[in-house]
Design a protein around this motif. Structure first.
Motif, mmCIF file in Angstrom:
data_model
loop_
_atom_site.group_PDB
_atom_site.id
_atom_site.type_symbol
_atom_site.label_atom_id
_atom_site.label_comp_id
_atom_site.label_asym_id
_atom_site.label_seq_id
_atom_site.Cartn_x
_atom_site.Cartn_y
_atom_site.Cartn_z
ATOM 1 N N THR A 148 0.824 -1.210 0.000
ATOM 2 C CA THR A 148 0.000 0.000 0.000
ATOM 3 C C THR A 148 0.855 1.255 0.000
ATOM 4 O O THR A 148 0.454 2.285 -0.552
ATOM 5 C CB THR A 148 -0.945 0.003 1.220
ATOM 6 N N LEU A 149 2.029 1.189 0.589
ATOM 7 C CA LEU A 149 2.941 2.330 0.559
ATOM 8 C C LEU A 149 3.357 2.628 -0.880
ATOM 9 O O LEU A 149 3.393 1.721 -1.721
ATOM 10 C CB LEU A 149 4.178 2.035 1.410
ATOM 11 N N MET A 199 8.495 6.485 -3.779
ATOM 12 C CA MET A 199 8.977 7.017 -2.511
ATOM 13 C C MET A 199 9.866 6.025 -1.767
ATOM 14 O O MET A 199 9.779 5.879 -0.554
ATOM 15 C CB MET A 199 7.798 7.443 -1.625
ATOM 16 N N THR A 200 10.719 5.326 -2.496
ATOM 17 C CA THR A 200 11.685 4.421 -1.890
ATOM 18 C C THR A 200 13.089 4.857 -2.305
ATOM 19 O O THR A 200 13.258 5.611 -3.267
ATOM 20 C CB THR A 200 11.438 2.968 -2.349
ATOM 21 N N PRO A 201 14.122 4.400 -1.593
ATOM 22 C CA PRO A 201 15.481 4.816 -1.958
ATOM 23 C C PRO A 201 15.850 4.502 -3.402
ATOM 24 O O PRO A 201 16.550 5.286 -4.056
ATOM 25 C CB PRO A 201 16.360 4.022 -0.984
ATOM 26 N N ASP A 233 14.827 14.435 -3.195
ATOM 27 C CA ASP A 233 13.637 13.655 -2.863
ATOM 28 C C ASP A 233 13.867 12.869 -1.577
ATOM 29 O O ASP A 233 14.942 12.298 -1.363
ATOM 30 C CB ASP A 233 13.302 12.667 -3.980
ATOM 31 N N GLY A 234 12.858 12.808 -0.738
ATOM 32 C CA GLY A 234 12.906 11.961 0.438
ATOM 33 C C GLY A 234 12.320 10.594 0.155
ATOM 34 O O GLY A 234 11.903 10.291 -0.968
ATOM 35 N N PHE A 235 12.271 9.739 1.185
ATOM 36 C CA PHE A 235 11.761 8.388 0.970
ATOM 37 C C PHE A 235 11.298 7.749 2.274
ATOM 38 O O PHE A 235 11.599 8.224 3.375
ATOM 39 C CB PHE A 235 12.805 7.494 0.297
ATOM 40 N N LEU A 246 1.889 9.538 6.560
ATOM 41 C CA LEU A 246 1.514 8.552 5.552
ATOM 42 C C LEU A 246 1.679 7.131 6.079
ATOM 43 O O LEU A 246 0.799 6.279 5.879
ATOM 44 C CB LEU A 246 2.364 8.750 4.298
ATOM 45 N N LEU A 247 2.786 6.848 6.747
ATOM 46 C CA LEU A 247 2.991 5.503 7.278
ATOM 47 C C LEU A 247 1.905 5.151 8.294
ATOM 48 O O LEU A 247 1.362 4.038 8.278
ATOM 49 C CB LEU A 247 4.380 5.400 7.909
#
Length: 419
Positions: free
Chosen positions: A251-252, A257-259, A266-268, A301-302
């Motif tokens: 779902t994330l 939005m991952t490394p 950009d963050g992650f 979000l998490l």
């Protein structure tokens, strides 16, 4: 061409790299692994032998020492930091450093991993190191140049200053910190123990780097309790915690939005681990962003994803805890750029054009700055860290040692800062 520091730097790195000092995020002790103290005790012996003063091991297992100011110099107190631990992400037991003297520009092979290659085709910076002395491990471990290259640089610079009292410098405080790789080495007590007006970590990679902006970072822990029952009679009763954990991951926004899907500013959200069973699962995440609003939105979000998945199965229990790790050092350093300006001058004096990009990560300097001691990050030459292809050029380390000496003479020209 080898410099006056090359032999010492090479010998120190090889000696330090052989010592297993890997940290462990799952250990509650201080330091997280006792083996880190093997490095610390060696540094204490070497610092005492070279004539450093006030050599101690703090309550937080930080090796501290003083290089006293040369007579007549009244300047701010500067700190130098490096960390003694190596990363827990890859094997660090039985490191066998290999020196490839006068690198010929081709692929580097590894005695203990015949299929492994370090190639300039894959890592273009290596192609610039022809003729230099490259240090790697033997193929089955990381090298540990992160941050034993930094340790070697600072020990070499410290010995040089102690042996050359004609080089003017103010008081310099050394700190060799444990557990940097797991974010626990710098405690709120360290600024007082260090006693510096500002400091520098030597924990970067390419020559010219001086970094005063890092990620802000939080950690997330998600715990899932399902309903455990014998699978033979599980119809309409079993709630599998592993399945719920998988739903959270899917779902994330794993595509954006991952490394592995982000770069630049950009963050992650990074899923680090997922352990447990059908009955109970624990998931660990790290959250990163350069701005606080972005970091907070990732924590929100998490939590929202966990709440959404929990709503699909009310018999399960899902909790999500977000905890503080470190903050972008820029928030404090931009208020007084003196430590950064001194570093830029030191780099230029060493013949390098400064590189000031933001770190997609953090250093001990991130936490130390947050706790009140401004602390930019300086390069020490390490490349491809945290894996078997890690390497460092001895000549790049020598450039870092020269920068450290330039910092010493540069700070000696500053007016003392009230403390």
């Amino acid at each position: 061409m080898r410099t006056e520091f090359d032999t010492e730097l090479e010998e120190r790195l090889v000696r330090y790299a052989r010592i297993d000092s890997q940290s462990d995020a799952h250990s509650p002790s201080v330091p997280s692994t006792r083996i880190q103290l093997d490095m610390s005790r060696l540094l204490i012996e070497e610092l005492e032998a070279m004539g450093a003063q006030d050599v101690t091991l703090s309550q937080d297992s930080v090796v501290l020492a003083t290089l006293p100011a040369t007579p007549g110099v009244d300047a701010p107190v500067m700190g130098w930091l490096a960390h003694v631990d190596t990363a827990p992400q890859y094997n660090a037991t039985g490191v066998k450093p290999v020196v490839h003297r006068g690198y010929n520009g081709g692929d580097i092979s590894f005695a203990d991993a015949p299929d492994l290659r370090l190639s300039p085709d894959d890592f273009p910076y290596l192609a610039q190191k022809v003729g230099e002395d490259i240090v790697t491990a033997s193929g089955t471990t990381l090298l540990g140049a992160d941050d034993k290259a930094g340790v070697a640089v600072l020990m070499t610079a410290a010995r040089h200053l102690l042996n050359n009292p004609d080089i003017p410098h103010g008081t310099i405080r050394l700190a060799f910190v444990p557990d940097e790789e797991i974010g626990r080495g710098v405690t709120p007590q360290l600024p007082a123990d260090l006693g510096a007006d500002f400091a520098y970590t030597f924990d970067g990679s390419s020559p010219g780097e001086v970094q005063y902006e890092s990620f802000s970072a939080d950690a997330g822990v998600v715990r899932i309790t399902g309903v455990s029952i014998h699978p033979g009679t599980a119809k309409d009763e079993l709630v599998n915690a592993l399945h719920l954990g998988a739903k959270i991951l899917m779902t994330l926004p794993h595509v954006t939005m991952t490394p592995e899907t982000t770069e630049g500013r950009d963050g992650f959200i990074h899923a680090v681990s997922m352990t447990g069973s059908a009955a109970e699962v624990e998931m660990h995440f790290i959250l990163r962003d350069f701005e606080m609003a972005g970091l907070e939105s990732k924590g929100t979000l998490l939590r929202q994803v966990c709440e959404t998945v929990a709503a699909t199965e009310p018999r399960a229990r899902i909790t999500c805890e977000i905890s503080h790790q470190y903050r972008n050092m820029r928030y404090w350093l931009e208020k007084d750029m003196t430590p950064v300006d001194v570093a830029l001058d030191a780099l230029r004096a060493a013949g390098m054009e400064p590189l000031t990009g933001a770190i997609r990560g953090g250093t001990d300097g991130s936490r130390l700055t947050e706790f009140g001691t401004p602390c930019p990050n300086i390069f020490c030459g390490m490349q491809n860290v945290h894996g078997p292809l890690e390497w460092v050029s001895v000549q790049d380390m020598a450039k870092a040692a020269k920068v450290a000496l330039n910092l010493a003479t540069g700070v000696a020209r500053l007016d003392p800062t009230p403390r």
